[in-house]
Design a protein around this motif. Structure first.
Motif, short mmCIF file in Angstrom:
data_model
loop_
_atom_site.label_atom_id
_atom_site.label_comp_id
_atom_site.label_asym_id
_atom_site.label_seq_id
_atom_site.Cartn_x
_atom_site.Cartn_y
_atom_site.Cartn_z
N GLN A 122 0.83 -1.20 0.00
CA GLN A 122 0.00 0.00 0.00
C GLN A 122 0.87 1.25 0.00
OE1 GLN A 122 -2.43 -0.89 3.53
NE2 GLN A 122 -4.24 -0.60 2.26
N ALA A 123 1.88 1.26 0.85
CA ALA A 123 2.77 2.42 0.95
C ALA A 123 3.49 2.66 -0.37
CB ALA A 123 3.77 2.23 2.08
N ILE A 124 3.93 1.58 -1.03
CA ILE A 124 4.63 1.71 -2.31
C ILE A 124 3.71 2.30 -3.38
CG2 ILE A 124 5.76 0.44 -4.18
CD1 ILE A 124 6.65 -1.59 -1.99
N VAL A 125 2.49 1.77 -3.45
CA VAL A 125 1.53 2.28 -4.43
C VAL A 125 1.26 3.76 -4.18
CG1 VAL A 125 -0.89 2.17 -5.15
CG2 VAL A 125 0.44 0.06 -4.92
N GLU A 126 1.10 4.12 -2.94
CA GLU A 126 0.81 5.50 -2.58
C GLU A 126 1.93 6.44 -3.02
OE1 GLU A 126 0.84 7.28 1.66
OE2 GLU A 126 -1.23 6.67 1.32
N ARG A 127 3.18 5.97 -2.92
CA ARG A 127 4.32 6.82 -3.26
C ARG A 127 4.67 6.81 -4.74
NH1 ARG A 127 7.60 8.37 1.41
NH2 ARG A 127 5.96 9.05 2.86
N THR A 128 4.31 5.76 -5.45
CA THR A 128 4.82 5.61 -6.82
C THR A 128 3.76 5.74 -7.91
OG1 THR A 128 4.55 3.20 -6.77
CG2 THR A 128 6.68 4.09 -6.04
N ARG A 129 2.50 5.59 -7.58
CA ARG A 129 1.47 5.65 -8.62
C ARG A 129 0.59 6.87 -8.39
NH1 ARG A 129 0.73 0.64 -11.33
NH2 ARG A 129 -1.48 1.01 -11.64
N ARG A 130 0.96 7.96 -9.05
CA ARG A 130 0.24 9.22 -8.87
C ARG A 130 -1.16 9.17 -9.48
NH1 ARG A 130 3.50 10.04 -4.99
NH2 ARG A 130 5.51 10.96 -5.47
#
Length: 310
Positions: A122-130
């Motif tokens: 979740q954290a990765i998606v939040e940071r990488t997929r605008r």
């Protein structure tokens, strides 16, 4: 007993005992909507635990409003229920690492090992997929199920099984080839993954020797996978040249791993990690509980030759 992965480094000393491998300590096949509460009959230890959870700033932050489609998940490390937010308190550890090093960037190919229940993903998606459906998906792997998260492709299996590692590698490689103008030969020799993160940890037994070896076995497996997949960093630092770790992490391949502090872990860092990466540092995050022996290695700029497939 879980199958052992191939070791990157011959162990020093004599033969080590056979150790049963068990998955991270969470309920098998839990209902994602189940909320468990500590019983008052358990006495003072449960009361102290719930009080600690109540006062934990990161548990409280999990209750913030979340994006649509994210589900709550109850893990043993965080019994306190949260109606919304990250599915695991551990997400804040990765976010704090990224705040420091800036390695979670849009467009990067990222693999999340030990992903269940899905907080790091979740954290990765939040940071990488605008934007929705933009960029490469996050590739998540665990023995236990990962919650359904937009932008995450998950696979289940025992990571100490080399065949499962190969299955994960092929899934990531195929997805990378389909989205970029590369060929199989170039990905095999130069790599195709930008970031590998590992929150893998076996059940603790209370025996420091056994727990340390179990932690290192997973670190060896994660490092072996990273050395077969990470993009090689061709930039050779010149004499007197200094680049900040944050600058390096934003442009170079990165490996992040959780481990237990020990003399054996220090040897693994010196004999393996520091020979394969330009920058290696151990970090203790604020979100880690003070009494925990866990730390995280941040390894930046893979410089070694890719190891051949078994």
């Amino acid at each position: 007993m879980l199958a052992r992965a191939s070791s990157l480094l011959g162990r020093s000393g004599g033969a080590r005992p056979s150790i049963a491998r068990v998955p991270r300590c969470r309920p098998l096949e839990p209902s994602l909507q189940t909320v468990r509460h500590a019983s008052s009959k358990r006495g003072g230890s449960s009361s102290r635990y719930m009080q600690r959870q109540k006062n934990d700033v990161f548990v409280k932050q999990r209750a913030r409003p979340s994006k649509p489609g994210k589900q709550d998940y109850d893990e043993q490390d965080d019994i306190a229920a949260s109606a919304s937010g990250y599915v695991a308190r551990s997400a804040f550890k990765l976010l704090q690492l990224d705040d420091r090093y800036k390695f979670l960037r849009p467009g990067r190919v990222i693999v999340d090992l030990g992903a269940a229940p899905g907080g790091w993903s979740q954290a990765i998606v939040e940071r990488t997929r605008r934007k929705p459906n933009a960029g490469m998906p996050v590739f998540a792997f665990d023995l236990l199920p990962v919650v359904d998260i937009d932008g995450v492709n998950s696979i289940r299996g025992d990571f100490l099984d080399v065949a499962m590692q190969d299955k994960l590698r092929k899934m990531v490689q195929d997805a990378t080839l389909s989205s970029q103008s590369q060929n199989v030969a170039s990905t095999e020799t130069e790599g195709y993954v930008d970031v590998v993160v590992s929150d893998m940890m076996a059940n603790t037994t209370g025996n420091p020797i056994v727990d340390t070896e179990a932690s290192l076995e997973l670190c060896r497996a994660a490092t072996s996978f990273a050395m077969r997949t990470l993009k090689r960093d061709h930039r050779v630092p010149q004499a007197g040249e200094r680049k900040s770790p944050t600058w390096m992490a934003s442009k170079s391949s990165v490996l992040v791993m959780k481990y237990f502090m020990s003399h054996e872990a220090d040897l693994f860092r010196k004999e393996v990690l520091e020979t394969q990466f330009h920058f290696v540092k151990a970090e203790k995050m604020e979100a880690s509980r003070k009494e925990s022996r866990e730390q995280f290695w941040i390894c930046i700029g893979f410089k070694g030759a890719h190891i051949s497939n078994p």
